[in-house]
Write a protein that holds these residues in place. Structure first.
Motif, PDB file in Angstrom:
ATOM      1  N   LYS A  25       0.829  -1.212   0.000  1.00  0.00           N
ATOM      2  CA  LYS A  25       0.000   0.000   0.000  1.00  0.00           C
ATOM      3  C   LYS A  25       0.861   1.259   0.000  1.00  0.00           C
ATOM      4  O   LYS A  25       0.465   2.281  -0.533  1.00  0.00           O
ATOM      5  N   SER A  26       2.029   1.177   0.588  1.00  0.00           N
ATOM      6  CA  SER A  26       2.891   2.355   0.628  1.00  0.00           C
ATOM      7  C   SER A  26       3.325   2.764  -0.783  1.00  0.00           C
ATOM      8  O   SER A  26       3.515   3.947  -1.064  1.00  0.00           O
ATOM      9  N   ARG A  29       0.436   4.764  -2.209  1.00  0.00           N
ATOM     10  CA  ARG A  29       0.378   6.085  -1.580  1.00  0.00           C
ATOM     11  C   ARG A  29       1.476   6.989  -2.117  1.00  0.00           C
ATOM     12  O   ARG A  29       1.252   8.179  -2.348  1.00  0.00           O
ATOM     13  N   SER A  30       2.667   6.426  -2.333  1.00  0.00           N
ATOM     14  CA  SER A  30       3.762   7.255  -2.839  1.00  0.00           C
ATOM     15  C   SER A  30       3.494   7.691  -4.280  1.00  0.00           C
ATOM     16  O   SER A  30       3.852   8.799  -4.662  1.00  0.00           O
ATOM     17  N   ARG A  32       0.520   8.248  -5.532  1.00  0.00           N
ATOM     18  CA  ARG A  32      -0.543   9.258  -5.452  1.00  0.00           C
ATOM     19  C   ARG A  32       0.028  10.599  -4.990  1.00  0.00           C
ATOM     20  O   ARG A  32      -0.306  11.631  -5.549  1.00  0.00           O
ATOM     21  N   THR A  33       0.865  10.589  -3.978  1.00  0.00           N
ATOM     22  CA  THR A  33       1.414  11.855  -3.484  1.00  0.00           C
ATOM     23  C   THR A  33       2.504  12.389  -4.399  1.00  0.00           C
ATOM     24  O   THR A  33       2.762  13.586  -4.407  1.00  0.00           O
ATOM     25  N   ALA A  46      -5.112   8.019   4.665  1.00  0.00           N
ATOM     26  CA  ALA A  46      -4.842   6.607   4.938  1.00  0.00           C
ATOM     27  C   ALA A  46      -6.129   5.806   5.058  1.00  0.00           C
ATOM     28  O   ALA A  46      -6.175   4.637   4.688  1.00  0.00           O
ATOM     29  N   PHE A  49      -7.343   4.539   1.699  1.00  0.00           N
ATOM     30  CA  PHE A  49      -6.606   3.375   1.220  1.00  0.00           C
ATOM     31  C   PHE A  49      -6.999   2.119   1.995  1.00  0.00           C
ATOM     32  O   PHE A  49      -6.994   1.028   1.445  1.00  0.00           O
TER      33      PHE A  49
END
Length: 86
Positions: A25-26, A29-30, A32-33, A46, A49
């Motif tokens: 998942k990280s 997230r990375s 997306r950001t 969070a 997600f």
């Protein structure tokens, strides 16, 4: 033969991508950001997600399975059409 190498490389890339989508998942997230500014209100939290974790896991595993199976079938077709075992 070059097309088979291309199919195998593409399948390998899709297997790795499917693994990251399904189990990391990280990584999502990375991505997306990285695309959006951290101060942007569109950045997912969070909890968003966590709500979609099962969907990402299903999509990732399906992507891994289909790309691996497609590469196996492509290799078997080439092997048996080239005069494989007697």
């Amino acid at each position: 033969m070059a097309a088979l190498v291309f199919v195998d490389i593409l399948a390998g890339i899709l297997v790795i991508l499917g693994f990251h989508i399904g189990f990391r998942k990280s990584f999502l997230r990375s991505l997306r950001t990285w695309r959006l500014r951290p101060t942007s209100p569109e950045v997912a939290t969070a909890s968003e997600f966590e709500e979609l974790a099962s969907v990402f896991r299903i999509v990732g595993v399906m992507l891994m399975a289909f790309s691996f199976t497609g590469a196996c079938f492509a290799n078997l077709i080439v092997y048996y059409s080239a005069g494989g075992p007697p």
